[in-house]
Every structure is written in C-alpha cells, then in structure tokens.
Design a protein around this motif. Structure first.
Motif, mmCIF file in Angstrom:
data_model
loop_
_atom_site.group_PDB
_atom_site.id
_atom_site.type_symbol
_atom_site.label_atom_id
_atom_site.label_comp_id
_atom_site.label_asym_id
_atom_site.label_seq_id
_atom_site.Cartn_x
_atom_site.Cartn_y
_atom_site.Cartn_z
ATOM 1 N N UNK A 186 0.558 -1.522 -0.335
ATOM 2 C CA UNK A 186 0.279 0.364 0.126
ATOM 3 C C UNK A 186 0.934 1.552 0.320
ATOM 4 N N UNK A 187 1.845 1.091 0.156
ATOM 5 C CA UNK A 187 2.896 2.443 -0.021
ATOM 6 C C UNK A 187 4.165 2.267 -0.572
ATOM 7 N N UNK A 188 3.636 3.556 -0.944
ATOM 8 C CA UNK A 188 5.068 3.720 -2.351
ATOM 9 C C UNK A 188 6.570 3.971 -1.435
ATOM 10 N N UNK A 189 6.976 3.697 0.072
ATOM 11 C CA UNK A 189 7.760 4.254 0.405
ATOM 12 C C UNK A 189 8.331 3.324 0.121
ATOM 13 N N UNK A 190 7.349 2.473 1.508
ATOM 14 C CA UNK A 190 8.102 1.397 2.015
ATOM 15 C C UNK A 190 7.899 -0.099 1.308
ATOM 16 N N UNK A 191 7.405 0.420 0.229
ATOM 17 C CA UNK A 191 7.327 -1.107 -0.693
ATOM 18 C C UNK A 191 7.124 -0.965 -1.831
ATOM 19 N N UNK A 192 6.842 0.303 -2.274
ATOM 20 C CA UNK A 192 7.119 0.475 -4.006
ATOM 21 C C UNK A 192 8.358 0.440 -4.528
ATOM 22 N N UNK A 193 9.471 1.468 -3.691
ATOM 23 C CA UNK A 193 10.848 2.129 -3.793
ATOM 24 C C UNK A 193 11.785 1.212 -3.799
ATOM 25 N N UNK A 194 11.999 0.719 -2.586
ATOM 26 C CA UNK A 194 12.458 0.030 -2.344
ATOM 27 C C UNK A 194 13.078 -1.912 -3.175
ATOM 28 N N UNK A 195 11.313 -1.943 -3.491
ATOM 29 C CA UNK A 195 11.248 -3.180 -3.945
ATOM 30 C C UNK A 195 12.137 -2.982 -5.747
ATOM 31 N N UNK A 196 11.915 -1.817 -5.995
ATOM 32 C CA UNK A 196 11.895 -1.589 -7.081
ATOM 33 C C UNK A 196 14.131 -1.187 -7.294
ATOM 34 N N UNK A 197 13.872 -1.010 -6.122
ATOM 35 C CA UNK A 197 15.426 -0.676 -5.931
ATOM 36 C C UNK A 197 16.400 -2.356 -6.117
ATOM 37 N N UNK A 198 15.668 -3.099 -5.760
ATOM 38 C CA UNK A 198 16.225 -4.529 -5.931
ATOM 39 C C UNK A 198 15.899 -5.249 -7.375
ATOM 40 N N UNK A 199 15.519 -4.537 -8.355
ATOM 41 C CA UNK A 199 14.966 -4.881 -9.422
ATOM 42 C C UNK A 199 13.386 -5.911 -9.126
ATOM 43 N N UNK A 200 12.597 -5.168 -8.947
ATOM 44 C CA UNK A 200 11.422 -6.343 -8.388
ATOM 45 C C UNK A 200 10.431 -5.707 -9.279
ATOM 46 N N UNK A 201 8.927 -6.670 -10.186
ATOM 47 C CA UNK A 201 7.839 -5.748 -9.608
ATOM 48 C C UNK A 201 6.837 -5.434 -9.102
ATOM 49 N N UNK A 202 6.590 -3.987 -9.014
ATOM 50 C CA UNK A 202 5.609 -3.539 -7.752
ATOM 51 C C UNK A 202 4.432 -3.498 -8.303
ATOM 52 N N UNK A 203 3.249 -4.065 -7.022
ATOM 53 C CA UNK A 203 1.910 -3.332 -7.611
ATOM 54 C C UNK A 203 0.715 -2.144 -6.549
ATOM 55 N N UNK A 204 0.533 -1.112 -6.254
ATOM 56 C CA UNK A 204 0.551 0.142 -5.809
ATOM 57 C C UNK A 204 -0.911 -0.415 -5.302
ATOM 58 N N UNK A 205 -1.169 -1.103 -3.837
ATOM 59 C CA UNK A 205 -2.733 -1.134 -3.281
ATOM 60 C C UNK A 205 -3.329 -0.056 -2.626
ATOM 61 N N UNK A 206 -3.807 0.963 -3.392
ATOM 62 C CA UNK A 206 -4.358 2.249 -3.166
ATOM 63 C C UNK A 206 -5.406 1.914 -2.162
ATOM 64 N N UNK A 207 -4.604 1.915 -0.399
ATOM 65 C CA UNK A 207 -5.803 1.296 0.093
ATOM 66 C C UNK A 207 -5.431 1.762 1.876
ATOM 67 N N UNK A 208 -5.818 2.691 2.638
ATOM 68 C CA UNK A 208 -5.806 3.713 4.132
ATOM 69 C C UNK A 208 -4.460 4.042 4.190
ATOM 70 N N UNK A 209 -3.656 4.952 4.435
ATOM 71 C CA UNK A 209 -2.791 6.180 4.542
ATOM 72 C C UNK A 209 -1.980 6.094 3.445
ATOM 73 N N UNK A 210 -1.550 4.711 3.054
ATOM 74 C CA UNK A 210 -0.687 5.240 1.263
ATOM 75 C C UNK A 210 -1.249 5.522 0.562
ATOM 76 N N UNK A 211 -2.751 5.813 0.697
ATOM 77 C CA UNK A 211 -3.305 6.277 -0.652
ATOM 78 C C UNK A 211 -3.301 7.933 -1.426
ATOM 79 N N UNK A 212 -2.520 8.054 -0.143
ATOM 80 C CA UNK A 212 -2.318 9.743 0.594
ATOM 81 C C UNK A 212 -0.843 9.506 -0.705
ATOM 82 N N UNK A 213 -0.192 8.972 -0.546
ATOM 83 C CA UNK A 213 0.977 9.419 -1.387
ATOM 84 C C UNK A 213 0.695 9.735 -2.558
ATOM 85 N N UNK A 214 1.866 10.491 -3.031
ATOM 86 C CA UNK A 214 2.382 10.269 -5.169
ATOM 87 C C UNK A 214 3.355 10.198 -5.008
ATOM 88 N N UNK A 215 4.040 9.536 -6.116
ATOM 89 C CA UNK A 215 5.382 9.236 -7.278
ATOM 90 C C UNK A 215 6.167 10.342 -7.200
#
Length: 208
Positions: free
Chosen positions: A158-187
């Motif tokens: 659900x979070x760009x900072x905790x889930x998407x960015x670090x996973x991408x940094x090691x080469x993983x694919x990513x899915x952002x589930x826009x639920x909870x507080x994380x939906x308030x973030x923007x890339x």
C-alpha cells in the motif's frame, strides 16, 4: 516470468482502520493530549499528514506533540480484507506467495488466526530479520529465501515509500494497492512509480 508474489500486511491484506481509530481515541484520552486540547480527529489528521509526507506515522505525531504516553497498536482490532482469502486462494494455484512486512513478534500466528497462513511459502518479518522496510536488504533476504531472481518476483503493498521504491531498487516488479494511509502518497519519480496501480486486492486477478 513471474514466480512469486510477495504481500505487505497492513492496509494490504489487513484493514487497520479500526486499529488507528481506536488508537487515536486512546491517545486523545491521555493527560498530555487533553492538556493540548487535541481530539482523536486532530491526531488522526496528523497521522495522515505524516503518511503523505512519507514520515514515520506515530513517531512523527508523538514527537510533534511531545507525547511520552503513547497509545499502543492493538492487533486485535485488525480485520482481514473481505476479498483477501478468495484472491490468495486463486493466486496460490498459479504462483508461490510470500509476505514481506514490518511487523511485531507473532506474524505467523496472526496469519494463522486470519486463516491465510497456508497460502504463504515465505514469511519475512522485520521482527525476525532485524531489518525494517524501506531498507532494501529485507527484500534481498526475501528473494534469497525464495530462491528467486528479482525480475521474477512482485511486491504488492500500500505504500510507495516502504513497498514500491525499495522493491524496485532491487529489481522487483511492483503493485501499489491504494488502500489506507498509503493512498495519500504520490509518486515522486521513476524510482517509486509502480508497475501497476489497483484500488483493491480483487483487481490483482486481472493482472496475474
């Protein structure tokens, strides 16, 4: 070729809405909060602001107001999202599944209590590893445990900072589930722009 799907816990598989509402009510009832004239809504709004700014949620609020009495996070008020069991059951027929989450002790027991532990081959917790997201090392450890190359793995959170960015940094694919507080973030750029954006877990079945 995608081989394994990793999931975050809070606001991804588990709805924490009641946890945070009750936590804010409990915090507002402390002597420190009452002395400052803070309501539960005031505190909740500050948590939203911290989330949007990509700051530690409760620690940021506690520091801002000088709280020494901090209301605890109560796992007993967590609720599994209604669509989670069906989605996990369907995906587990095609992929290996795992969890990468910042959690306190007892994550596997909580997964058992929710009735979904059987779907996960790998459960990687910050408590067990001593590494917290967004540190990319926890993702590397998860990939090593799964014996999977990064480009064959997906992180769903659900979070760009905790889930998407670090996973991408090691080469993983990513899915952002826009639920909870994380939906308030923007890339902020390519580094934290997910491969997919969805509004609920059910939409994963249209991707995988």
């Amino acid at each position: 070729m995608t081989r394994i799907l990793f999931f975050d816990m809070g606001y991804t598989l588990v709805d924490e809405g009641e946890v945070w509402q009750r936590r804010c009510i409990e915090q507002a009832a402390t002597e420190e909060a009452r002395a400052l004239g803070l309501s539960a809504r005031d505190i909740f709004r500050e948590i939203e602001n911290a989330s949007s700014a990509r700051l530690p949620q409760y620690r940021t609020v506690a520091k801002k107001f000088g709280f020494t009495q901090v209301a605890p996070y109560r796992h007993e008020f967590e609720r599994l999202y209604d669509d989670a069991p069906q989605v996990l059951s369907a995906l587990a027929r095609k992929y290996s599944l795992g969890v990468i989450a910042n959690q306190t002790d007892g994550l596997c027991n909580r997964l058992e209590n929710f009735g979904i532990r059987r779907y996960f081959s790998h459960v990687i917790s910050s408590w067990d590893t001593g590494i917290m997201k967004p540190d990319p090392r926890i993702y590397t450890l998860a990939l090593e445990a799964a014996g999977c190359a990064a480009h064959d793995a997906v992180m769903i959170g659900d979070r760009l900072d905790n889930d998407v960015a670090p996973a991408k940094s090691v080469g993983m694919q990513t899915v952002w589930v826009r639920q909870g507080f994380g939906r308030l973030q923007n890339p902020l750029g390519e580094a934290d722009t997910p491969d997919y954006r969805i509004e609920s877990l059910s939409q994963l079945l249209k991707i995988f």
